[in-house]
Design a protein around this motif. Structure first.
Motif, PDB file in Angstrom:
ATOM      1  N   CYS A   1       0.844  -1.125  -0.090  1.00  0.00           N
ATOM      2  CA  CYS A   1       0.114  -0.003  -0.027  1.00  0.00           C
ATOM      3  C   CYS A   1       0.741   1.274   0.030  1.00  0.00           C
ATOM      4  CB  CYS A   1      -0.885   0.032   1.105  1.00  0.00           C
ATOM      5  SG  CYS A   1      -1.814   1.412   1.447  1.00  0.00           S
ATOM      6  N   THR A   2       0.810   2.036  -1.195  1.00  0.00           N
ATOM      7  CA  THR A   2       1.482   3.297  -1.156  1.00  0.00           C
ATOM      8  C   THR A   2       1.622   4.184  -0.134  1.00  0.00           C
ATOM      9  OG1 THR A   2       1.132   3.257  -3.616  1.00  0.00           O
ATOM     10  CG2 THR A   2       2.047   5.164  -2.657  1.00  0.00           C
ATOM     11  N   GLU A   3       0.262   4.366   0.723  1.00  0.00           N
ATOM     12  CA  GLU A   3       0.227   5.264   1.682  1.00  0.00           C
ATOM     13  C   GLU A   3       1.012   4.798   3.008  1.00  0.00           C
ATOM     14  OE1 GLU A   3      -0.436   8.875   3.452  1.00  0.00           O
ATOM     15  OE2 GLU A   3      -0.731   8.063   1.175  1.00  0.00           O
ATOM     16  N   LYS A   4       0.727   3.195   3.254  1.00  0.00           N
ATOM     17  CA  LYS A   4       1.351   2.895   4.526  1.00  0.00           C
ATOM     18  C   LYS A   4       3.106   2.679   4.212  1.00  0.00           C
ATOM     19  CE  LYS A   4      -2.068  -0.385   5.266  1.00  0.00           C
ATOM     20  NZ  LYS A   4      -2.385  -2.056   5.371  1.00  0.00           N
TER      21      LYS A   4
ATOM     22  N   LYS B   1       4.640   5.091   2.418  1.00  0.00           N
ATOM     23  CA  LYS B   1       5.204   6.345   2.590  1.00  0.00           C
ATOM     24  C   LYS B   1       5.230   6.814   4.111  1.00  0.00           C
ATOM     25  CE  LYS B   1       3.494  11.281   1.615  1.00  0.00           C
ATOM     26  NZ  LYS B   1       2.239  11.857   1.218  1.00  0.00           N
TER      27      LYS B   1
END
Length: 71
Positions: free
Chosen positions: A18-21, A23
């Motif tokens: 997951c990109t947000e995780k 990040k």
């Protein structure tokens, strides 16, 4: 202060993608690295032993508690 952090994996070995995780993890570790660097430099400026500073930083990490530990 960007770093190349490892690919984050779950306990089962699957990759956290997951990109947000990813990040958030990078931001957290960038901040931790800067705070640890600042603490090391402050200690050295106050003439604390570098070996003692590094040992204490390692001990701090070893004392972290997993509040989500499955019982």
């Amino acid at each position: 202060m960007s770093n190349e952090w490892p690919k984050w994996v779950r306990d089962d070995g699957s990759v956290v993608s997951c990109t947000e995780k990813v990040k958030v993890m990078a931001e957290n570790f960038d901040e931790l690295k800067q705070i640890a660097q600042d603490a090391l430099e402050d200690g050295l400026l106050m003439e604390v032993s570098e070996d003692q500073m590094r040992k204490t930083l390692h001990e701090l990490v070893d004392q972290l508690i997993n509040p989500y530990n499955k019982i």
